[in-house]
Motif scaffolding. Structure first.
Motif, PDB file in Angstrom:
ATOM      1  N   SER A  14      69.577  12.677  33.631  1.00 63.14           N
ATOM      2  CA  SER A  14      70.707  12.046  34.312  1.00 63.14           C
ATOM      3  C   SER A  14      70.848  12.657  35.705  1.00 63.14           C
ATOM      4  O   SER A  14      71.155  13.849  35.840  1.00 63.14           O
ATOM      5  N   VAL A  15      70.622  11.851  36.732  1.00 64.38           N
ATOM      6  CA  VAL A  15      70.721  12.352  38.102  1.00 64.38           C
ATOM      7  C   VAL A  15      72.149  12.772  38.415  1.00 64.38           C
ATOM      8  O   VAL A  15      72.393  13.799  39.051  1.00 64.38           O
ATOM      9  N   ASP A  16      73.134  11.999  37.941  1.00 67.74           N
ATOM     10  CA  ASP A  16      74.543  12.335  38.199  1.00 67.74           C
ATOM     11  C   ASP A  16      74.902  13.687  37.589  1.00 67.74           C
ATOM     12  O   ASP A  16      75.592  14.503  38.220  1.00 67.74           O
ATOM     13  N   ALA A  17      74.450  13.932  36.363  1.00 61.80           N
ATOM     14  CA  ALA A  17      74.760  15.204  35.708  1.00 61.80           C
ATOM     15  C   ALA A  17      74.112  16.376  36.432  1.00 61.80           C
ATOM     16  O   ALA A  17      74.728  17.435  36.619  1.00 61.80           O
ATOM     17  N   LEU A  18      72.878  16.190  36.877  1.00 60.24           N
ATOM     18  CA  LEU A  18      72.193  17.253  37.605  1.00 60.24           C
ATOM     19  C   LEU A  18      72.903  17.567  38.917  1.00 60.24           C
ATOM     20  O   LEU A  18      73.088  18.733  39.274  1.00 60.24           O
ATOM     21  N   ARG A  19      73.313  16.529  39.632  1.00 60.51           N
ATOM     22  CA  ARG A  19      73.996  16.754  40.921  1.00 60.51           C
ATOM     23  C   ARG A  19      75.378  17.375  40.705  1.00 60.51           C
ATOM     24  O   ARG A  19      75.865  18.115  41.568  1.00 60.51           O
ATOM     25  N   ARG A  20      75.981  17.078  39.578  1.00 59.00           N
ATOM     26  CA  ARG A  20      77.285  17.686  39.279  1.00 59.00           C
ATOM     27  C   ARG A  20      77.153  19.176  38.986  1.00 59.00           C
ATOM     28  O   ARG A  20      78.012  19.973  39.345  1.00 59.00           O
ATOM     29  N   ASP A  21      76.065  19.563  38.345  1.00 59.66           N
ATOM     30  CA  ASP A  21      75.897  20.950  37.916  1.00 59.66           C
ATOM     31  C   ASP A  21      75.239  21.846  38.959  1.00 59.66           C
ATOM     32  O   ASP A  21      75.267  23.072  38.820  1.00 59.66           O
ATOM     33  N   LEU A  22      74.625  21.244  39.982  1.00 57.31           N
ATOM     34  CA  LEU A  22      73.878  22.007  40.973  1.00 57.31           C
ATOM     35  C   LEU A  22      74.429  21.770  42.366  1.00 57.31           C
ATOM     36  O   LEU A  22      74.917  20.673  42.678  1.00 57.31           O
ATOM     37  N   ASP A  23      74.327  22.774  43.232  1.00 61.16           N
ATOM     38  CA  ASP A  23      74.753  22.612  44.617  1.00 61.16           C
ATOM     39  C   ASP A  23      73.733  21.802  45.417  1.00 61.16           C
ATOM     40  O   ASP A  23      74.108  21.001  46.282  1.00 61.16           O
ATOM     41  N   ARG A  24      72.445  22.022  45.142  1.00 62.49           N
ATOM     42  CA  ARG A  24      71.380  21.293  45.834  1.00 62.49           C
ATOM     43  C   ARG A  24      70.308  20.883  44.832  1.00 62.49           C
ATOM     44  O   ARG A  24      69.975  21.660  43.933  1.00 62.49           O
ATOM     45  N   LEU A  25      69.778  19.678  45.018  1.00 64.71           N
ATOM     46  CA  LEU A  25      68.793  19.158  44.080  1.00 64.71           C
ATOM     47  C   LEU A  25      67.754  18.327  44.822  1.00 64.71           C
ATOM     48  O   LEU A  25      68.094  17.530  45.702  1.00 64.71           O
ATOM     49  N   THR A  26      66.506  18.518  44.455  1.00 61.33           N
ATOM     50  CA  THR A  26      65.424  17.639  44.888  1.00 61.33           C
ATOM     51  C   THR A  26      64.693  17.152  43.652  1.00 61.33           C
ATOM     52  O   THR A  26      64.312  17.955  42.790  1.00 61.33           O
ATOM     53  N   LEU A  27      64.510  15.837  43.561  1.00 57.74           N
ATOM     54  CA  LEU A  27      63.715  15.218  42.509  1.00 57.74           C
ATOM     55  C   LEU A  27      62.522  14.542  43.154  1.00 57.74           C
ATOM     56  O   LEU A  27      62.676  13.802  44.124  1.00 57.74           O
TER      57      LEU A  27
END
Length: 320
Positions: free
Chosen positions: A84-97
């Motif tokens: 889940s991209v939304d869940a990852l962005r909620r839990d992390l300050d910065r994200l690259t997929l």
């Protein structure tokens, strides 16, 4: 800064802490490899990795995934996990997929010549101008390319491993017929991948009227590589032929100036590929045979290329 670098394949999920400075990956820590079959979700694998680091991880992540990176839910092609991209962005300050072979493309920009083993063609460095095709069999078949032009580098992700398989002789005609009964549509990934060796072996056994001693690709690969079974070795020889045909087709259609081979199966073939039928099939493109023979083909030998590539993609996206 430190980021959690992740390389998610169909069989294994690899984790490490990577350090980025001045736009480059300067260090990748010890790699933890977790079998995807042992975890119900990506989250449970992430929590296991976190526990191994005392429960504390950086709040930034670079995740390479073996599937297209589109939409708010990412379903891996050869693994039941859904991210889940939304869940990852909620839990992390910065994200690259990033797609896993897009990550390899970013890694190629950072690798030195010591991690590129020559396979065929002119033994010269990768070109500073032009397009480099990146191809790699693992659980599936990854394809991407790196375009270098006027001092800039652009990584383009593809799903070229799912193009149609084109047989080139009677044995491969028979192979296609058998696989079509099982899959209806036969992509090159059904053959040029770790599991693909079993389909090749079964076809050769059927043609020879020989018993099938191997029921899984893991034991088959072991026998093929150590030479303990004649038919397993013959299957690997045929695998290299088909791999050469497919790699040449991809390089030709992409307009490549060079080719880089990556992936876990590529590493397994490091001592065999240059002495197999790969080169003959790679260059056997009719009127373009001479042109194909002028393409340098290299094999990545670095064991953590997916993690390096994920972290490099993170550095580029976030301007670090």
């Amino acid at each position: 800064m430190d980021v959690v670098a992740v390389d998610l394949g169909g069989t294994n999920a690899r984790f490490a802490i990577a350090r980025i400075a001045e736009g480059r990956v300067i260090e990748v820590g010890d790699m933890t490899t977790l079998a995807t079959a042992h975890y119900a979700t990506f989250q449970s694998a992430w929590e296991d990795f976190a526990a191994r680091h005392g429960g504390h991880l950086p709040s930034a992540a670079a995740i390479a995934v073996a599937c297209p990176v589109k939409g708010r839910e990412i379903k891996l092609t050869n693994c039941p996990w859904v991210l889940s991209v939304d869940a990852l962005r909620r839990d992390l300050d910065r994200l690259t997929l990033v797609n896993d072979f897009g990550a390899v493309g970013h890694a190629v920009r950072h690798l030195d010549t010591g991690h590129l083993q020559h396979v065929m063609g002119p033994d010269r460095p990768l070109p500073e101008q032009g397009l480099i095709s990146i191809i790699g069999p693992g659980t599936g078949l990854g394809v991407a390319h790196l375009l270098r032009r006027n001092g800039h580098a652009y990584v383009i992700e593809t799903e070229g491993g799912h193009s149609d398989f084109a047989p080139l002789d009677a044995i491969e005609d028979h192979m296609l017929g058998r696989l079509r009964e099982r899959y209806l549509r036969v992509s090159v990934e059904r053959l040029v991948s770790g599991p693909g060796l079993l389909g090749i072996y079964e076809t050769l056994a059927e043609i020879d009227g020989a018993p099938r001693l191997f029921q899984d690709d893991k034991s088959l690969w072991a026998a093929a590589l150590d030479g303990s079974d004649r038919l397993a070795v013959a299957a690997l020889d045929r695998f290299c032929l088909i791999f050469g045909s497919v790699a040449g087709d991809i390089a030709l259609t992409q307009g490549a100036s060079a080719v880089v081979i990556a992936g876990g199966v590529g590493l397994r073939l490091a001592d065999r590929l240059a002495h197999s039928g790969f080169a003959r099939r790679f260059s056997a493109k009719g009127r373009f045979e001479a042109m194909m023979m002028e393409l340098p083909v290299k094999l990545i030998t670095h064991p953590h290329v997916g993690l390096i590539g994920a972290a490099a993609a993170f550095a580029e996206e976030h301007g670090l």
